[in-house]
Structure formats: C-alpha cells, structure tokens
Write a protein that holds these residues in place. Structure first.
Motif, PDB file in Angstrom:
ATOM      1  N   UNK A   1       0.841  -1.182   0.000  1.00 51.21           N
ATOM      2  CA  UNK A   1       0.000   0.000   0.000  1.00 51.21           C
ATOM      3  C   UNK A   1       0.883   1.242   0.000  1.00 51.21           C
ATOM      4  N   UNK A   2       0.285   2.360  -0.349  1.00 49.21           N
ATOM      5  CA  UNK A   2       1.032   3.618  -0.371  1.00 49.21           C
ATOM      6  C   UNK A   2       0.890   4.305   0.986  1.00 49.21           C
ATOM      7  N   UNK A   3       1.889   4.128   1.824  1.00 46.23           N
ATOM      8  CA  UNK A   3       1.850   4.773   3.137  1.00 46.23           C
ATOM      9  C   UNK A   3       3.241   5.279   3.479  1.00 46.23           C
ATOM     10  N   UNK A   4       3.368   5.869   4.656  1.00 46.12           N
ATOM     11  CA  UNK A   4       4.600   6.553   5.029  1.00 46.12           C
ATOM     12  C   UNK A   4       5.774   5.588   5.182  1.00 46.12           C
ATOM     13  N   UNK A   5       5.505   4.279   5.289  1.00 47.84           N
ATOM     14  CA  UNK A   5       6.598   3.315   5.453  1.00 47.84           C
ATOM     15  C   UNK A   5       7.462   3.214   4.208  1.00 47.84           C
ATOM     16  N   UNK A   6       6.912   3.563   3.018  1.00 45.85           N
ATOM     17  CA  UNK A   6       7.612   3.393   1.742  1.00 45.85           C
ATOM     18  C   UNK A   6       8.250   4.724   1.335  1.00 45.85           C
ATOM     19  N   UNK A   7       9.485   4.942   1.784  1.00 45.51           N
ATOM     20  CA  UNK A   7      10.172   6.217   1.538  1.00 45.51           C
ATOM     21  C   UNK A   7      11.248   6.102   0.464  1.00 45.51           C
ATOM     22  N   UNK A   8      11.378   4.944  -0.176  1.00 42.61           N
ATOM     23  CA  UNK A   8      12.439   4.737  -1.152  1.00 42.61           C
ATOM     24  C   UNK A   8      12.412   5.769  -2.274  1.00 42.61           C
ATOM     25  N   UNK A   9      13.582   6.280  -2.609  1.00 40.14           N
ATOM     26  CA  UNK A   9      13.700   7.217  -3.716  1.00 40.14           C
ATOM     27  C   UNK A   9      13.314   8.644  -3.404  1.00 40.14           C
ATOM     28  N   UNK A  10      12.980   8.950  -2.142  1.00 31.90           N
ATOM     29  CA  UNK A  10      12.528  10.299  -1.794  1.00 31.90           C
ATOM     30  C   UNK A  10      13.679  11.156  -1.289  1.00 31.90           C
ATOM     31  N   UNK A  11      13.539  12.470  -1.501  1.00 30.62           N
ATOM     32  CA  UNK A  11      14.494  13.447  -0.982  1.00 30.62           C
ATOM     33  C   UNK A  11      13.974  14.045   0.330  1.00 30.62           C
ATOM     34  N   UNK A  12      14.868  14.714   1.054  1.00 28.00           N
ATOM     35  CA  UNK A  12      14.465  15.600   2.135  1.00 28.00           C
ATOM     36  C   UNK A  12      14.105  14.946   3.448  1.00 28.00           C
ATOM     37  N   UNK A  13      14.485  13.675   3.641  1.00 29.43           N
ATOM     38  CA  UNK A  13      14.137  13.015   4.892  1.00 29.43           C
ATOM     39  C   UNK A  13      15.239  13.179   5.949  1.00 29.43           C
ATOM     40  N   UNK A  14      16.300  13.900   5.609  1.00 32.22           N
ATOM     41  CA  UNK A  14      17.351  14.158   6.579  1.00 32.22           C
ATOM     42  C   UNK A  14      18.387  13.052   6.614  1.00 32.22           C
ATOM     43  N   UNK A  15      19.514  13.290   7.293  1.00 32.24           N
ATOM     44  CA  UNK A  15      20.590  12.285   7.365  1.00 32.24           C
ATOM     45  C   UNK A  15      20.191  11.110   8.251  1.00 32.24           C
ATOM     46  N   UNK A  16      20.799   9.966   7.990  1.00 36.39           N
ATOM     47  CA  UNK A  16      20.595   8.788   8.823  1.00 36.39           C
ATOM     48  C   UNK A  16      21.719   8.720   9.861  1.00 36.39           C
ATOM     49  N   UNK A  17      21.367   8.746  11.137  1.00 38.93           N
ATOM     50  CA  UNK A  17      22.416   8.671  12.171  1.00 38.93           C
ATOM     51  C   UNK A  17      22.925   7.232  12.309  1.00 38.93           C
ATOM     52  N   UNK A  18      24.218   7.070  12.357  1.00 37.87           N
ATOM     53  CA  UNK A  18      24.820   5.754  12.535  1.00 37.87           C
ATOM     54  C   UNK A  18      25.698   5.776  13.786  1.00 37.87           C
ATOM     55  N   UNK A  19      25.541   4.748  14.592  1.00 38.56           N
ATOM     56  CA  UNK A  19      26.366   4.567  15.788  1.00 38.56           C
ATOM     57  C   UNK A  19      27.235   3.340  15.544  1.00 38.56           C
ATOM     58  N   UNK A  20      28.539   3.525  15.519  1.00 40.04           N
ATOM     59  CA  UNK A  20      29.453   2.434  15.178  1.00 40.04           C
ATOM     60  C   UNK A  20      29.275   1.233  16.102  1.00 40.04           C
ATOM     61  N   UNK A  21      28.964   1.475  17.353  1.00 41.49           N
ATOM     62  CA  UNK A  21      28.786   0.388  18.318  1.00 41.49           C
ATOM     63  C   UNK A  21      27.348   0.348  18.840  1.00 41.49           C
ATOM     64  N   UNK A  22      26.412   0.579  17.947  1.00 42.80           N
ATOM     65  CA  UNK A  22      25.011   0.645  18.362  1.00 42.80           C
ATOM     66  C   UNK A  22      24.526  -0.704  18.887  1.00 42.80           C
ATOM     67  N   UNK A  23      23.871  -0.729  20.049  1.00 44.42           N
ATOM     68  CA  UNK A  23      23.355  -1.995  20.585  1.00 44.42           C
ATOM     69  C   UNK A  23      22.102  -2.422  19.825  1.00 44.42           C
ATOM     70  N   UNK A  24      21.760  -3.698  19.923  1.00 41.39           N
ATOM     71  CA  UNK A  24      20.549  -4.182  19.270  1.00 41.39           C
ATOM     72  C   UNK A  24      19.308  -3.509  19.863  1.00 41.39           C
TER      73      UNK A  24
END
Length: 222
Positions: A1-24
């Motif tokens: 379905x077309x909902x907010x979960x499907x963001x592929x190919x979109x601009x403007x969603x901001x950077x993705x934060x990555x933590x090198x030692x991020x816990x599960x």
C-alpha cells in the motif's frame, strides 16, 4: 500500500544517524516488545506479512514521530484486535476480560528462549511452483503500475518502470497474498536491474542502477 513506510527514492528526509557500536536494543522495553512480537508469529497467530501490513497502517505522523520498536508494538496490537485475541480495553488495562477464541486457545505455547533460534536461523521461504517461470535472464520487462490498498513488496518508486531480468531466484512465498490470509501462496521471483535514469530521469548518475528482487506477478512484457 502507499503509506509513510515506503520512503524509497525520496528526498528531504534528513541524514541517517549511525552509531558504530550501536546496541541491538537501546532500552529494555524494546527487547521485550521484539520478543513478544516474534512469539506471536512463532506460535502461528500471524505471519510476518500480516505483521508488516499492520504496521503499514499506522497513521503517518505517528509513524514519523515514533521509534522503530514502537511500530512493532502498534502493529502487534492491531492484529491482536483484528484476530479477536484482545480488545482495545484489554490492551490498555493489561487484563483479559474474556476467554481466548477457541482456535487461539489451541495454539502451542513457546518458551521465551525460542526467540534466540528465531534470530539466528533463517526460516524457509521457497517452495515448488506448479507452473514454469515466465521470464529468463536478459529479458526486458516492466514493473506494473499498481497502487493496492493492501500489502505489497513492490516499491513505489519502481512502479511502471522498465527493467532487465538478471537472475531467476525460484518460487517463494508470495507476501501480498499471505498478508490477506492465503498463507500457502507462491510466486516466481527474479533479481531485476533498474537503470537509475529510468527511475529518476537525467538527474540520476549515468552509471548508476538499482537491483531488486521482485515477484513475477509484479512484471509484464515490455
């Protein structure tokens, strides 16, 4: 379905934060929600595709403002209510007000430790199809332009676009049908290549491409 979960190919969603030692899990409630959610699937209460569709129906602003495992919590609550396992009042109070449905009462209980096996063992997703695959390596095809209100694994940004069959991957459980209760449904699957220019036009990199595994049902002759 077309909902907010499907963001592929979109601009403007901001950077993705990555933590090198991020816990599960960042907090204990996330661990407990993850375990409870997986146990509902392992007992046969629901399948993963039903769970995904329950999360896709979360209201858009709430989705964006809530953390990952809250999506799991909201989705689990949705299918518990839809399958008659719990009411909204029972979920709010944490206390049952009526017996489980007869079919649910017959489900076999699992120990929490079984979740470890779920995390470390792949479950089978392939099967034997009664029909041969329609396409072969090198065929030029096009993804369908569909906009179902139910669950689909066809990304919105690829719909209606030409692509090339790279490899046949066998018959796999068909997520779209399974999300609607047809748990044994199968469909042939392929790895396909989309040229970036076909997806995003002249602003895309000239040598870029996107590879996606798609069901045969999503494809048509070009």
């Amino acid at each position: 379905m077309n909902s907010i979960h499907d963001l592929g190919g979109m601009h403007g969603m901001g950077p993705l934060p990555f933590d090198e030692n991020e816990p599960m899990f960042h907090e204990d409630w996330e661990r407990r929600i993850c375990g409870a959610h997986l146990l509902t699937l392992m007992t046969g209460l629901a399948v993963a595709d039903e769970a995904r569709h329950s999360m896709e129906r979360i209201e858009a602003l709430h989705w964006l403002a809530s953390p990952y495992y809250e999506h799991w919590l909201d989705g689990t609550e949705t299918y518990l209510q839809e399958k008659g396992i719990a009411t909204a009042e029972e979920l709010a109070s944490g206390k049952a007000s009526a017996p489980l449905p007869e079919w649910a009462a017959r489900l076999e209980a699992l120990e929490p430790e079984a979740v470890t096996k779920m995390f470390t063992t792949n479950h089978p997703v392939t099967g034997e199809s009664k029909t041969p695959p329609r396409y072969k390596e090198g065929d030029r095809v096009r993804s369908l332009n569909i906009n179902p209100k139910t669950h689909t694994r066809l990304p919105r940004y690829t719909r209606g676009k030409p692509c090339t069959i790279i490899a046949y991957r066998g018959a796999c459980l068909y997520a779209d049908a399974r999300s609607q209760g047809d748990y044994e449904a199968l469909d042939h699957t392929y790895t396909v290549r989309f040229e970036a220019a076909d997806l995003w036009g002249p602003d895309a990199g000239g040598k870029d491409a996107v590879y996606i595994d798609l069901y045969e049902t999503y494809l048509e002759d070009l």
